[in-house]
Design a protein around this motif. Structure first.
Motif, mmCIF file in Angstrom:
data_model
loop_
_atom_site.group_PDB
_atom_site.id
_atom_site.type_symbol
_atom_site.label_atom_id
_atom_site.label_comp_id
_atom_site.label_asym_id
_atom_site.label_seq_id
_atom_site.Cartn_x
_atom_site.Cartn_y
_atom_site.Cartn_z
ATOM 1 N N ALA A 19 -49.372 -28.868 -31.564
ATOM 2 C CA ALA A 19 -48.165 -30.031 -31.733
ATOM 3 C C ALA A 19 -47.953 -30.520 -30.397
ATOM 4 O O ALA A 19 -47.923 -29.591 -29.442
ATOM 5 C CB ALA A 19 -46.636 -29.588 -31.741
ATOM 6 N N ILE A 21 -49.865 -31.914 -28.043
ATOM 7 C CA ILE A 21 -50.938 -32.192 -28.076
ATOM 8 C C ILE A 21 -51.740 -33.517 -28.477
ATOM 9 O O ILE A 21 -53.184 -33.882 -27.482
ATOM 10 C CB ILE A 21 -51.786 -30.812 -27.990
ATOM 11 N N GLY A 42 -47.133 -32.109 -35.652
ATOM 12 C CA GLY A 42 -46.077 -31.204 -34.786
ATOM 13 C C GLY A 42 -45.542 -32.010 -33.538
ATOM 14 O O GLY A 42 -46.569 -32.278 -32.778
ATOM 15 N N GLU A 135 -56.109 -18.474 -40.347
ATOM 16 C CA GLU A 135 -55.564 -18.142 -39.377
ATOM 17 C C GLU A 135 -55.269 -16.959 -38.928
ATOM 18 O O GLU A 135 -54.076 -16.601 -39.446
ATOM 19 C CB GLU A 135 -55.147 -19.469 -38.777
ATOM 20 N N GLY A 140 -52.945 -19.197 -30.762
ATOM 21 C CA GLY A 140 -51.738 -19.445 -30.043
ATOM 22 C C GLY A 140 -50.805 -19.822 -30.703
ATOM 23 O O GLY A 140 -51.335 -20.520 -31.729
ATOM 24 N N ALA A 166 -60.261 -18.665 -37.953
ATOM 25 C CA ALA A 166 -59.149 -19.675 -36.868
ATOM 26 C C ALA A 166 -58.576 -18.204 -36.309
ATOM 27 O O ALA A 166 -58.252 -16.971 -37.159
ATOM 28 C CB ALA A 166 -58.419 -20.691 -37.114
ATOM 29 N N GLY A 168 -58.883 -16.806 -31.696
ATOM 30 C CA GLY A 168 -59.768 -16.012 -31.138
ATOM 31 C C GLY A 168 -61.304 -16.150 -31.209
ATOM 32 O O GLY A 168 -61.469 -15.516 -30.515
ATOM 33 N N VAL A 169 -61.440 -17.425 -30.931
ATOM 34 C CA VAL A 169 -62.403 -18.085 -30.919
ATOM 35 C C VAL A 169 -62.642 -18.002 -29.695
ATOM 36 O O VAL A 169 -62.859 -19.785 -29.180
ATOM 37 C CB VAL A 169 -62.762 -18.504 -32.190
ATOM 38 N N GLY A 189 -58.596 -23.421 -30.498
ATOM 39 C CA GLY A 189 -57.462 -24.442 -30.327
ATOM 40 C C GLY A 189 -57.155 -24.002 -28.932
ATOM 41 O O GLY A 189 -57.440 -25.023 -28.053
ATOM 42 N N LEU A 193 -57.113 -26.508 -25.057
ATOM 43 C CA LEU A 193 -56.464 -26.303 -24.040
ATOM 44 C C LEU A 193 -56.591 -26.637 -22.287
ATOM 45 O O LEU A 193 -55.987 -27.317 -21.077
ATOM 46 C CB LEU A 193 -55.656 -25.376 -23.643
ATOM 47 N N TYR A 273 -47.596 -22.687 -25.671
ATOM 48 C CA TYR A 273 -48.764 -21.496 -26.712
ATOM 49 C C TYR A 273 -50.072 -21.374 -26.155
ATOM 50 O O TYR A 273 -50.431 -22.274 -25.531
ATOM 51 C CB TYR A 273 -48.544 -22.735 -27.594
ATOM 52 N N GLY A 275 -53.448 -18.074 -26.810
ATOM 53 C CA GLY A 275 -54.023 -18.025 -27.741
ATOM 54 C C GLY A 275 -54.645 -15.961 -27.018
ATOM 55 O O GLY A 275 -53.926 -15.893 -25.672
HETATM 56 C C1 LIG Z 1 -50.675 -25.389 -27.962
HETATM 57 C C2 LIG Z 1 -51.159 -25.018 -29.775
HETATM 58 C C3 LIG Z 1 -49.998 -25.772 -30.582
HETATM 59 C C4 LIG Z 1 -50.478 -25.263 -31.612
HETATM 60 N N1 LIG Z 1 -50.070 -26.383 -32.822
HETATM 61 C C5 LIG Z 1 -50.499 -25.999 -34.385
HETATM 62 C C6 LIG Z 1 -49.044 -27.526 -35.309
HETATM 63 O O1 LIG Z 1 -48.972 -27.961 -34.510
HETATM 64 N N2 LIG Z 1 -50.409 -27.078 -36.151
HETATM 65 C C7 LIG Z 1 -51.577 -26.129 -36.778
HETATM 66 O O2 LIG Z 1 -51.265 -26.320 -37.351
HETATM 67 N N3 LIG Z 1 -51.406 -25.221 -36.014
HETATM 68 C C8 LIG Z 1 -51.379 -25.214 -34.698
HETATM 69 N N4 LIG Z 1 -51.429 -24.290 -33.651
HETATM 70 C C9 LIG Z 1 -52.950 -23.704 -34.525
HETATM 71 C C10 LIG Z 1 -54.285 -24.156 -33.956
HETATM 72 O O3 LIG Z 1 -53.879 -25.220 -34.425
HETATM 73 C C11 LIG Z 1 -55.689 -23.240 -33.899
HETATM 74 O O4 LIG Z 1 -55.628 -22.898 -35.735
HETATM 75 C C12 LIG Z 1 -55.095 -21.942 -32.645
HETATM 76 O O5 LIG Z 1 -55.036 -22.077 -31.841
HETATM 77 C C13 LIG Z 1 -56.803 -21.313 -33.544
HETATM 78 O O6 LIG Z 1 -56.601 -19.763 -32.471
HETATM 79 P P1 LIG Z 1 -57.009 -19.557 -31.173
HETATM 80 O O7 LIG Z 1 -55.681 -20.685 -30.029
HETATM 81 O O8 LIG Z 1 -57.341 -18.600 -30.911
HETATM 82 O O9 LIG Z 1 -58.463 -20.961 -30.717
HETATM 83 C C14 LIG Z 1 -51.797 -24.770 -32.074
HETATM 84 C C15 LIG Z 1 -52.385 -23.967 -30.815
HETATM 85 C C16 LIG Z 1 -52.157 -23.941 -30.227
HETATM 86 C C17 LIG Z 1 -52.386 -22.988 -28.647
#
Ligand SMILES: Cc1cc2nc3c(=O)[nH]c(=O)nc-3n(C[C@H](O)[C@H](O)[C@H](O)COP(=O)(O)O)c2cc1C
Length: 309
Positions: A19, A21, A42, A135, A140, A166, A168-169, A189, A193, A273, A275
């Motif tokens: 969202a 980003i 988002g 996930e 995050g 998803a 933690g990778v 995700g 960043l 946000y 992880g």
């Molecule tokens: C900054 C941020 C914003 C996120 N926004 C969304 C979102 O808008 N929609 C969604 O389905 N997941 C969102 N996520 C989850 C990611 O799509 C993804 O599944 C997740 O980051 C994977 O885990 P990781 O952060 O450990 O890589 C967001 C994650 C982060 C870090």
């Protein structure tokens, strides 16, 4: 891992919708580097998503997806835009996808819901999902209660469609671990960043790079919207309000709009946000470097285990 064959991409890596980003610049960079880039919905209005879809097509001829946040106020408009623009792949979460499934499938869209438990996995398989993203709570942003590396095999065993892991990778080792537990691909995700192409303020990237692995916390447990964030003034204040047991009006007032605030550079009073893998965020690099690095380590570790076990 074979999700790349299903989605017609080079690497089995999906960039999660983020969202505020994941706009065209990030999505196109990921798709051009061999993964599946995604436009977020988002934080954006349906017409803004339409503009980003048009932009991404100018930046890449590779497949990309759109992430549908089902609780968005204008979700109906968003679904219309997605179909009108001929989007071929979507992920969706944060709500019930059932009312939209038929429309998506009729339009020939590959639908990949993001789910958090076995019940949801079985439901989206029945609805016609081509694959699903599980996930885990290492991720995050908004999180469920089950963790990636404990729950992934249960999700895998419960359905017959490909499962994407998803949460933690950050490394090729974790990609391989996810594969061993049943994943056909991964969604990342947080790892992206600190990429050059990620459109967040420099302060946001620096805050993540300078933070320690333990500088994370989960806010919003009492609101039933637990969110994994970087520990900063805002996160500590939100936690204090929650723990005091009082009413949550002040919490909601402070949290409203805080994701956007952080993206725009306020790293003290914005919500960053993130992880769990802050240890791995130590420099700003290109998306291509990140994806190539992940794949290189994944292939090397896989080869090592094939030869040595
Ligand atoms: C900054 C941020 C914003 C996120 N926004 C969304 C979102 O808008 N929609 C969604 O389905 N997941 C969102 N996520 C989850 C990611 O799509 C993804 O599944 C997740 O980051 C994977 O885990 P990781 O952060 O450990 O890589 C967001 C994650 C982060 C870090």
């Amino acid at each position: 891992m074979n999700i790349n064959e299903i989605l017609n991409i080079k690497y089995p890596i999906i960039q999660g919708g983020m969202a505020h980003i994941s706009k065209a610049s990030l999505a196109a960079a990921v798709s051009n580097a061999g993964g599946l880039g995604q436009i977020a919905s988002g934080g954006f209005k349906a017409e803004e998503v339409r503009e980003e879809i048009k932009k991404v097509r100018k930046l890449t001829d590779k497949p990309f997806g759109v992430n549908v946040v089902l609780m968005n106020e204008d979700v109906e408009d968003l679904v219309k835009v997605i179909i009108e623009e001929g989007v071929e792949i979507i992920t969706c979460g944060a709500g019930n996808p059932a009312p939209f499934f038929e429309k998506w499938l009729d339009a020939g869209i590959k639908v990949i819901p993001v789910i958090a438990n076995v019940k949801m996995a079985k439901k989206v398989e029945k609805l016609g999902a081509i694959a699903l993203v599980f996930e885990g709570a290492e991720a995050g942003g908004h999180i469920g209660s089950l963790n990636t590396f404990a729950e992934l095999p249960a999700i895998k065993d419960s359905v017959n469609i490909p499962v994407i892991g998803a949460g933690g990778v950050y490394t090729g080792r974790q990609m391989l671990a996810a594969e061993i537990l049943g994943a056909s691909g991964v969604q990342i995700g947080t790892r992206l960043l600190t990429a050059e192409e990620t459109p967040v303020h420099e302060n946001f990237k620096r805050a993540l790079i300078e933070a320690k692995d333990s500088d994370i916390m989960v806010t919003g447990i009492r609101t039933k919207m637990p969110t994994r964030v970087l520990k900063n003034d805002l996160a500590k204040k939100l936690n204090e309000i929650e723990m005091s047991g009082g009413d949550l009006d002040e919490f909601f007032k402070l949290a409203k709009g805080s994701g956007k605030k952080a993206v725009e550079g306020d790293v003290n009073w914005g919500s960053i946000y993130t992880g769990e893998g802050l240890y791995f965020l130590n420099k700003i690099g290109s998306v291509r470097e990140i994806l190539d690095g992940l794949m290189k380590e994944y292939e090397e570790v896989k080869k090592y285990f094939k030869e040595n076990l």
